[in-house]
Write a protein that holds these residues in place. Structure first.
Motif, PDB file in Angstrom:
ATOM      1  N   PHE A 286       0.709  -1.140   0.216  1.00 46.43           N
ATOM      2  CA  PHE A 286      -0.418  -0.371  -0.163  1.00 46.43           C
ATOM      3  C   PHE A 286       0.863   1.417  -0.306  1.00 46.43           C
ATOM      4  O   PHE A 286       1.635   1.156   0.468  1.00 46.43           O
ATOM      5  CB  PHE A 286      -1.382   0.157   1.187  1.00 46.43           C
ATOM      6  CG  PHE A 286      -0.104   0.104   2.253  1.00 46.43           C
ATOM      7  CD1 PHE A 286       0.183   0.866   3.405  1.00 46.43           C
ATOM      8  CD2 PHE A 286       0.201  -1.168   2.849  1.00 46.43           C
ATOM      9  CE1 PHE A 286       0.067   0.319   4.359  1.00 46.43           C
ATOM     10  CE2 PHE A 286       0.381  -1.185   4.209  1.00 46.43           C
ATOM     11  CZ  PHE A 286       0.895  -0.422   4.928  1.00 46.43           C
ATOM     12  N   ASP A 287       0.908   2.257  -0.417  1.00 45.37           N
ATOM     13  CA  ASP A 287       1.143   3.222  -0.652  1.00 45.37           C
ATOM     14  C   ASP A 287       0.493   4.482   0.614  1.00 45.37           C
ATOM     15  O   ASP A 287      -0.188   4.509   1.576  1.00 45.37           O
ATOM     16  CB  ASP A 287       0.797   4.708  -1.981  1.00 45.37           C
ATOM     17  CG  ASP A 287      -0.309   4.198  -2.305  1.00 45.37           C
ATOM     18  OD1 ASP A 287      -1.439   4.669  -1.523  1.00 45.37           O
ATOM     19  OD2 ASP A 287      -0.458   4.947  -4.384  1.00 45.37           O
ATOM     20  N   ARG A 288       1.450   5.529   0.257  1.00 44.34           N
ATOM     21  CA  ARG A 288       0.972   6.467   1.755  1.00 44.34           C
ATOM     22  C   ARG A 288      -0.444   6.923   1.780  1.00 44.34           C
ATOM     23  O   ARG A 288      -1.085   7.158   2.923  1.00 44.34           O
ATOM     24  CB  ARG A 288       2.617   8.028   1.352  1.00 44.34           C
ATOM     25  CG  ARG A 288       2.405   8.881   2.977  1.00 44.34           C
ATOM     26  CD  ARG A 288       3.524   7.395   3.354  1.00 44.34           C
ATOM     27  NE  ARG A 288       3.702   9.131   4.815  1.00 44.34           N
ATOM     28  CZ  ARG A 288       4.901   9.143   5.234  1.00 44.34           C
ATOM     29  NH1 ARG A 288       5.710   9.214   4.075  1.00 44.34           N
ATOM     30  NH2 ARG A 288       5.064  10.220   6.099  1.00 44.34           N
ATOM     31  N   ASP A 289      -1.057   7.357   0.388  1.00 43.89           N
ATOM     32  CA  ASP A 289      -1.993   7.723   0.175  1.00 43.89           C
ATOM     33  C   ASP A 289      -3.230   7.068   1.262  1.00 43.89           C
ATOM     34  O   ASP A 289      -3.948   7.137   1.639  1.00 43.89           O
ATOM     35  CB  ASP A 289      -2.496   8.251  -0.832  1.00 43.89           C
ATOM     36  CG  ASP A 289      -1.403   9.480  -1.787  1.00 43.89           C
ATOM     37  OD1 ASP A 289      -1.508  10.080  -0.424  1.00 43.89           O
ATOM     38  OD2 ASP A 289      -1.951  10.445  -2.609  1.00 43.89           O
ATOM     39  N   GLU A 290      -3.225   5.397   1.031  1.00 41.49           N
ATOM     40  CA  GLU A 290      -3.890   4.768   1.080  1.00 41.49           C
ATOM     41  C   GLU A 290      -3.777   4.384   2.941  1.00 41.49           C
ATOM     42  O   GLU A 290      -4.521   4.420   4.227  1.00 41.49           O
ATOM     43  CB  GLU A 290      -3.888   3.297   0.889  1.00 41.49           C
ATOM     44  CG  GLU A 290      -4.312   2.749  -0.941  1.00 41.49           C
ATOM     45  CD  GLU A 290      -3.523   2.380  -1.123  1.00 41.49           C
ATOM     46  OE1 GLU A 290      -4.254   1.329  -2.273  1.00 41.49           O
ATOM     47  OE2 GLU A 290      -2.439   1.573  -1.501  1.00 41.49           O
ATOM     48  N   LEU A 291      -2.494   4.381   3.196  1.00 40.60           N
ATOM     49  CA  LEU A 291      -1.793   4.518   4.704  1.00 40.60           C
ATOM     50  C   LEU A 291      -2.918   5.386   5.589  1.00 40.60           C
ATOM     51  O   LEU A 291      -3.700   5.428   6.285  1.00 40.60           O
ATOM     52  CB  LEU A 291      -0.421   4.343   4.832  1.00 40.60           C
ATOM     53  CG  LEU A 291      -0.256   4.708   6.494  1.00 40.60           C
ATOM     54  CD1 LEU A 291      -0.673   3.877   7.423  1.00 40.60           C
ATOM     55  CD2 LEU A 291       1.418   4.686   5.855  1.00 40.60           C
ATOM     56  N   ASN A 292      -3.056   7.446   4.977  1.00 35.87           N
ATOM     57  CA  ASN A 292      -3.304   7.755   5.427  1.00 35.87           C
ATOM     58  C   ASN A 292      -4.903   8.309   5.711  1.00 35.87           C
ATOM     59  O   ASN A 292      -5.392   8.398   6.834  1.00 35.87           O
ATOM     60  CB  ASN A 292      -2.479   9.701   4.716  1.00 35.87           C
ATOM     61  CG  ASN A 292      -1.564   9.522   5.308  1.00 35.87           C
ATOM     62  OD1 ASN A 292      -1.704  10.129   6.637  1.00 35.87           O
ATOM     63  ND2 ASN A 292      -0.921  10.561   4.248  1.00 35.87           N
ATOM     64  N   THR A 293      -5.713   7.170   4.614  1.00 40.58           N
ATOM     65  CA  THR A 293      -6.913   7.080   4.822  1.00 40.58           C
ATOM     66  C   THR A 293      -7.710   6.603   6.053  1.00 40.58           C
ATOM     67  O   THR A 293      -8.118   6.495   6.755  1.00 40.58           O
ATOM     68  CB  THR A 293      -7.370   6.828   2.675  1.00 40.58           C
ATOM     69  OG1 THR A 293      -6.748   7.300   2.386  1.00 40.58           O
ATOM     70  CG2 THR A 293      -8.785   6.766   3.616  1.00 40.58           C
ATOM     71  N   LEU A 294      -7.285   5.329   6.012  1.00 37.26           N
ATOM     72  CA  LEU A 294      -7.144   4.037   6.881  1.00 37.26           C
ATOM     73  C   LEU A 294      -6.679   4.597   8.344  1.00 37.26           C
ATOM     74  O   LEU A 294      -7.932   4.852   9.164  1.00 37.26           O
ATOM     75  CB  LEU A 294      -5.920   3.604   6.622  1.00 37.26           C
ATOM     76  CG  LEU A 294      -6.308   2.211   5.359  1.00 37.26           C
ATOM     77  CD1 LEU A 294      -5.312   0.923   5.160  1.00 37.26           C
ATOM     78  CD2 LEU A 294      -8.277   1.754   5.801  1.00 37.26           C
TER      79      LEU A 294
END
Lengths: 249, 249, 249, 249, 249, 249
Positions: free
Chosen positions: C215-223
């Motif tokens: 997973f990338d940084r954006d997905e991490l942030n959304t989660l």
């Protein structure tokens, strides 16, 4: 004896190349990475001031040993004993042999109430792992004793070591007595013997086993002769290793 | 960030010296002795043609991992898990992490019905043993896959590796975010995070723990930035190691 | 985000129905039967005056946790770990996570030399058992601390809790970030993350794992955003449960 | 007999309030949460089509049982058997008793090659956990058999249950014979007996133990009389529970 | 009852030949090699001055028992429990029964702070191993108590034994109630009961199990009658054995 | 050598009284209760037609051995290994020695695909338990092989035994070489050796250990001389025992 019998070109009475990397571990009080050819064993000696409760107050120390193999030290992977939840019979047997062998050259009164645990972990195995372990553990033990002396845990004039100790395997392969069996030789050996000897050339342990046919008194004598020669060489190598300055001390 | 904060003179964003001795083991299909400073881990990859019974016939392979520490890898000796008769929680946890991390870069269809067991044995520990294990295990895995391809167990055109993988620890020590914590730093860290990243810079695993005070979003972001930098460097080192010819092949 | 994606009709950012039956056990000093949908965990807190021998005399307490699943908590029966003779890796890992999470909100000096053992036994499992365990264990812990205070084991003015703590899972299922995954969602999740947060909204533990693709940084942030919202709701539910009078007190 | 002897106001021949929550578990094929006063046991029945290998091809099924207590079911916390790495003698003994008792009312030919595992997990203990387990396990078993019939694993006309089964404890406390001992009574009982009886009033198991003084034939007879009365009542309660519609079916 | 029903020619109410070799062991403080026909059990009683730490200072002693079978005591070899790494349920159950039975005739105050461990090792098994164990253990216990008295560990006038204890099995085989079942009878028994009785004819333990059909009150009464007769005979044999001089004393 | 040195009046080169009760067990295919003075070992041989799966189809059999001590075989009681949950190192070591020793006189081709398990259970210990075990196990093995021949599991003309085997201990006690050490002598011995010899006088196993001071070649030779004399005597006793008719055959 013919000279060209062995796979690696050795003569029957010849050791494999032996190297002793003293002080390999930064963590242990004494350590040695020993190689007998492709057999590599990391030996560490852990020095603890004090003894187990049941020995307290007797003015004597204790030395014990544990042997183990990494799962992929051998040609095919073995399950870890920790995962199986029990130490196997072979591991127990070798741990006990190493412990007895090293204790035989220690004066426990001179050691004082200190405990040394020797760990012999086989990183790579090609026959002779127990003999390499004993031989390397002696070097680690000597360094741990020196460490304890420097810090005053052992009396200044105490001589906890009564002698050095080393071990070598001998066996009869295809009818030929041989020194320091590599795995491929060991698995073909009719008789297999591990001999633990002091620097002074006396026996600490003689363990001979007929894997194939029973052996007679003459064969036994020939094997003991070979083992004494091999151990004398190992004693010299140990002495040489211990004569060097330890890096970083 | 100040440049002179760390005991070993590193800057906060600097890795310890990393070395990768590829092919250290003569027995395993793939192996690497990896060092992150004084942390040394022997990683072996054991290749077996075939899969566990419950997976047979699906055309897919499997990768699993086991982690362990030698009893005297650390500053004071620990009891062996085999002697205690059970694998500890920490060991289990790290074994599972390594397995998950490596599986994340393997295409099991391309691997075919083959099994690879990764063994990461810590010979000397000074912080970061799990991250060194993952980073070294990747190199061992790559070599074991090459071995399997050469022998025809893996299809000629199959690409079982989808990317490389490495791992590094980051943490906040005395208020300062730092990369690749040595033991002395780790034990003082308020927040400690292990970050597993692909060669392409994506996350496989993020494990952050507040050892002291809880951490906020900004601290988390700073640590992730550091970790991505460190892992990029590790990916280069892995690539360089794998680009060399393996001695004895 | 679409609103109708989930099997049980929830929106992606919606928790399952959460119930907390405080004081479920007549035997324990604190207890809660917590449900996250069909996931039901019985959390008990056992208060002991005194600490393990190795901690005595430091004026500090200790909190530890054990997690387990009944054999038929899940859709197919698992063997009991007691029968197998060993605690599995997953159980160890979750027990350690619960312990760390709860310790993060305890002031051990204020607790004094008292020990609290948290037992989280999953009676029925449908995803999120570790997050329900942490969330319920906090309520049991709070009650056990109140019990200890009433009986004078904890000082009258001492505040052993520095904050509340809860946990929730988040993940990316079929490309969609979702909160509080049920089992059927969890098993399809490409990325799965458990996030432990204080009542004050700071992180105690972030454990994200790429089950499928990295997973990338954006997905991490959304989660992380989703997780903070869910945990804020859980913190309110905990507070509400603790505000009620305990039956039978 | 006096009427006011007992701490909870019961007469000597009176059961504690018994409740049976049938279908408590959404996961198991049959289940019941049974209470004998403050003793609460979750009983699940897991139905598997097929039998262990050593029984295959004989056209017969098998029923087995496992009993366990949550660590804090009792007044002071016990160590988990999984953590200790072994099942204790008491647990073994009760698991075997439950299995024998339930098997005594099953016709294995009529069951066909199906296996049922009964799990009795004590959530809260206040005496009589083994008798509540047997009584509740019968309800779970009956539901699992119905489940198996509906799905065609058991023949349409087959009658795998030959009778119902329940169990109750009786004992002599302070010279007075009593039914269904609570923990405080059990611990003071001179003689303690567990009696397992079929719905038809025949004995499946009689286990009487002199905890203090040996007992004579008259006392034995009085206790058996009481036990038959109690079990007749339990048989009615089981029948009533099974007569209701299961929610959600 | 017919007289000629049994394989070995016994009448239904007849014991097998019982022999008690008192003082069989030179090492134990009390011992007996007891035979019930082909069932042979070596019972030893180990006397230790002092009690486990949790009992110290109460002026009371303790008696405990362990039962085991040699692997080839039975018709087909069983795996050793030590090799399997766990004590089985049946072994646990019988060990506990023996311990309870012997404790029922000991006055712990009169015993004083002394501990006796009874070991019952089945050398050859042909049914009734638990009843032979209890009967033989009583003789070993009596001798160990005498040993303790002679050496002053037990007060001169103390009477630690309140009665004797013996045990016998009874069962219904092919509809016929029988005493002291041999293995071939036991395996065909519909109901099987072990009855532990004091020399004075009171019950210590009654354990009846319906192996086939449930049993009724009349059958239970007939079996108890038989058991009392058999135990009276055993009490005489114990008394006779203890009346003899011990060789070598 | 002086004639009156030993506690039991033996000369240094004299065995203790040796008795061999052949066919002691009614259950085993071969058995012997052997005594070396007060050391008593029950040896049973269990014959199974067939071999472990990994050996199937090679036309060869297998022989294995297990050694154990009853808890009160010795002067003070030891914990059972089954209760401790693990087989100890000494037990493992001796089991392996017995197995190797007996296998050395078996022709596995002549044995055919049959397995024999030798169980050596020490009922009473007074030194020399492993040598008595080997000597008695040979008699049990011979009888089990005869049993297998009679039933046609072993070919009519097959000679699975290539020789007989026996074992004896020798040691240097207070400077004096002695045969067959009793426990009191063994515990004072400076050097202790167990020697396993064929009926034809060849060595199968030589295990010499310096308990105190290391030993030299001359001492080794004297001990081997003694051991050969003792083993010749044991071979005669085995032959005599096997020459008798087995009761009940």
């Amino acid at each position: 004896m013919t000279d060209t019998l062995r796979a690696d070109g050795r003569t029957p009475g010849q050791l494999r190349p032996v190297t002793i990397e003293r002080g390999w571990s930064k963590q242990a009080e004494g350590s040695a990475l020993i190689s007998f050819g492709d057999t590599k064993v990391l030996c560490t000696a852990s020095f603890t001031n004090g003894v187990p409760r049941w020995m307290t107050g007797q003015g004597k120390g204790w030395v014990t040993a544990e042997y183990s193999m990494l799962p992929r030290a051998t040609n095919s992977r073995s399950d870890r004993e920790a995962v199986k939840g029990r130490v196997g019979g072979r591991t127990h047997e070798i741990s006990r042999l190493i412990g007895r062998s090293l204790r035989a050259v220690v004066d426990f009164k001179a050691l004082g109430e200190n405990t040394i645990v020797l760990d012999c972990d086989v990183l790579q195995a090609d026959g002779g792992t127990r003999t390499a372990s004993i031989t390397g553990a002696y070097v680690a033990l000597a360094d741990a004793l020196a460490w304890g002396k420097e810090r005053g845990f052992i009396g200044k004039k105490a001589q906890p070591l009564t002698d050095s100790v080393s071990a070598i395997s001998v066996g009869i392969v295809a009818g030929e007595p041989m020194l320091d069996l590599a795995y491929v030789e060991d698995s073909r050996a009719g008789t297999d013997m591990n001999v633990v000897v002091t620097g002074g050339g006396k026996f600490i342990e003689v363990q001979g086993t007929a894997e194939g046919a029973p052996f007679d008194r003459d064969e036994l004598n020939t094997l003991l002769d070979l083992a004494l020669i091999g151990n004398a060489e190992l004693a010299n190598l140990q002495q040489a290793a211990l004569a060097q300055d330890l890096a970083g001390e």
